[in-house]
Design an enzyme around this catalytic site. Sequence first.
Site, PDB file in Angstrom:
ATOM      1  N   GLY A   1      -9.712   7.889   1.449  1.00 16.64           N
ATOM      2  CA  GLY A   1      -9.687   9.480   1.195  1.00 16.64           C
ATOM      3  C   GLY A   1     -10.346  10.494   0.755  1.00 16.64           C
TER       4      GLY A   1
ATOM      5  N   THR B   1       1.508   7.291   0.019  1.00 11.07           N
ATOM      6  CA  THR B   1       0.838   6.020  -0.352  1.00 11.07           C
ATOM      7  C   THR B   1       0.565   5.739  -1.738  1.00 11.07           C
ATOM      8  OG1 THR B   1      -1.579   5.185   0.101  1.00 11.07           O
ATOM      9  CG2 THR B   1      -1.288   7.510  -0.543  1.00 11.07           C
TER      10      THR B   1
ATOM     11  N   SER C   1       0.739  -1.332  -0.036  1.00 11.24           N
ATOM     12  CA  SER C   1      -0.194   0.035  -0.019  1.00 11.24           C
ATOM     13  C   SER C   1       0.648   1.421  -0.046  1.00 11.24           C
ATOM     14  CB  SER C   1      -0.910   0.013   0.984  1.00 11.24           C
ATOM     15  OG  SER C   1      -0.311  -0.336   2.284  1.00 11.24           O
TER      16      SER C   1
ATOM     17  N   THR D   1      -1.963   3.483   4.270  1.00 19.97           N
ATOM     18  CA  THR D   1      -1.126   4.669   3.969  1.00 19.97           C
ATOM     19  C   THR D   1      -0.142   4.831   5.222  1.00 19.97           C
ATOM     20  OG1 THR D   1      -2.535   5.932   2.587  1.00 19.97           O
ATOM     21  CG2 THR D   1      -1.185   7.075   3.906  1.00 19.97           C
TER      22      THR D   1
ATOM     23  N   ARG E   1      -6.947   8.714 -10.115  1.00 24.74           N
ATOM     24  CA  ARG E   1      -7.587   9.204  -9.084  1.00 24.74           C
ATOM     25  C   ARG E   1      -6.582   9.525  -8.070  1.00 24.74           C
ATOM     26  NH1 ARG E   1      -7.040   7.418  -3.376  1.00 24.74           N
ATOM     27  NH2 ARG E   1      -8.948   7.686  -2.461  1.00 24.74           N
ATOM     28  N   VAL E   2      -6.895  10.724  -7.354  1.00 26.50           N
ATOM     29  CA  VAL E   2      -6.011  11.282  -6.084  1.00 26.50           C
ATOM     30  C   VAL E   2      -6.789  11.279  -4.846  1.00 26.50           C
ATOM     31  CG1 VAL E   2      -4.764  13.138  -5.399  1.00 26.50           C
ATOM     32  CG2 VAL E   2      -4.521  12.564  -7.689  1.00 26.50           C
ATOM     33  N   GLY E   3      -6.205  10.652  -3.870  1.00 24.87           N
ATOM     34  CA  GLY E   3      -6.644  10.725  -2.526  1.00 24.87           C
ATOM     35  C   GLY E   3      -6.418  11.686  -1.510  1.00 24.87           C
ATOM     36  N   ASP E   4      -6.409  11.742  -0.431  1.00 25.85           N
ATOM     37  CA  ASP E   4      -6.285  12.858   0.511  1.00 25.85           C
ATOM     38  C   ASP E   4      -4.722  13.048   0.869  1.00 25.85           C
ATOM     39  OD1 ASP E   4      -6.303  10.163   1.791  1.00 25.85           O
ATOM     40  OD2 ASP E   4      -6.404  11.056   4.030  1.00 25.85           O
TER      41      ASP E   4
ATOM     42  N   THR F   1      -5.223   8.411   7.618  1.00 22.09           N
ATOM     43  CA  THR F   1      -4.969   7.294   6.737  1.00 22.09           C
ATOM     44  C   THR F   1      -6.753   6.770   6.665  1.00 22.09           C
ATOM     45  OG1 THR F   1      -4.385   4.885   6.838  1.00 22.09           O
ATOM     46  CG2 THR F   1      -4.937   5.682   8.794  1.00 22.09           C
ATOM     47  N   GLY F   2      -6.979   5.954   5.577  1.00 22.33           N
ATOM     48  CA  GLY F   2      -8.054   5.213   5.167  1.00 22.33           C
ATOM     49  C   GLY F   2      -8.823   5.957   3.960  1.00 22.33           C
TER      50      GLY F   2
HETATM   51  C1  SD4 Z   1      -6.182   7.078   0.172  1.00 17.84           C
HETATM   52  N1  SD4 Z   1      -5.947   7.434   2.174  1.00 17.84           N
HETATM   53  O1  SD4 Z   1      -5.637   7.291  -0.832  1.00 17.84           O
HETATM   54  C2  SD4 Z   1      -5.457   6.886   1.246  1.00 17.84           C
HETATM   55  C3  SD4 Z   1      -5.438   5.558   1.362  1.00 17.84           C
HETATM   56  C4  SD4 Z   1      -5.012   5.096   2.689  1.00 17.84           C
HETATM   57  O2  SD4 Z   1      -4.553   3.914   4.341  1.00 17.84           O
HETATM   58  O3  SD4 Z   1      -4.973   5.923   3.656  1.00 17.84           O
HETATM   59  N2  SD4 Z   1      -4.770   3.985   3.211  1.00 17.84           N
HETATM   60  O4  SD4 Z   1      -7.466   7.543   0.126  1.00 17.84           O
END
Ligand code: SD4
Length: 328
Positions: A243, A207, A86, A189, A217-220, A240-241
């Site tokens: 996004g 991450t 990850s 992450t 796609r872009v996360g947080d 984390t989690g």
């Molecule tokens: C995301 N927050 O790209 C990241 C993924 C992640 O623990 O945190 N995984 O959404």
Amino acid sequence: MTTRRNFLKKTGILSAITLVGIPKISNAISIENNFAAVKKPVVLSTWAHGLAANEGAWKILSANGKALDAVEKGVMVTEADITNLSVGLSALPDRDGIVTLDASIMDEQGRCGGVACLERIKHPIAVARLVMDKTPHVLLVGEGAQKFALDNGFKLEPKTLSPEAEKNYKEWLKKSEYKPKINIENHDTIGMIAIDANGDLSGSCTTSGLAYKMHGRVGDSPIIGAGMYVDNEVGAACATGLGETVLRICGSFLVVELMRQGYSPEAACKKAVERLVKKNPDYKNAQVGFLALNKKGEHGAYALQKGFNYAIADNSGNKLIDAASYLK
Ligand code: SD4
């Protein structure tokens, strides 16, 4: 109304101060005492892989190094871990079979940098740091971010997936179902926040994002204020989690602002999770964890679901702690 000046007058303190001047010595003592009360250095990072990352960061922090260098070098341990699915190039790919990486970094002066959707570069966090140090920008994405990395001496790594990622991807292709799983392989992450011996804070986050996400796609994680945020007057936070849920509430910024209002790090993380629940009706199908550290070196965390843990390293050692959660 008794103004401060009237009060001082009434009590005769003002004339005493006028006579002898501001009592510099006692003032200096109280500042010194506050400074001594700060617990430092401390480094925190998300999930069990945070233990190894903390070791990397601790080498710098324990030698009186800067939190900024510690959070960069610390998460590079995870980025280089070829068993990690990850973070870094060994991670699970997007729907098209391509690994795209997101990262961000921020220091005690509020300087920050990030990269998003970066392909074939081993250490996105180091590129994020260079964006911060060498450009007038905060965020570079995709081909532009890769070109910037190559121009600055980074090496283009092979396109191939790691054997474990390839195996998982082939399995996923059988159904091609886009359903992010909670807490398992696609939610790990690494976010890291630290306070150094000088009392300065910094943070980093890196991450591969959600496994099997749409390409692009872009996360947080690379978004300052969402995946990570630092305000040296108050504290630092990372997330984390899933996004998308964190982006909707500017999660890490929110945690820092709640600490500014007087909430403890854990209470601030809990409030942010409660906000996230309100703003994300489908919250039961997601996992999110927040991690926070304040200016006094106090820390805390809170998650949406059970199962979130984080690593903390300080002078007493390096250990893993289970975070409390909203859903029990
Ligand atoms: C995301 N927050 O790209 C990241 C993924 C992640 O623990 O945190 N995984 O959404």
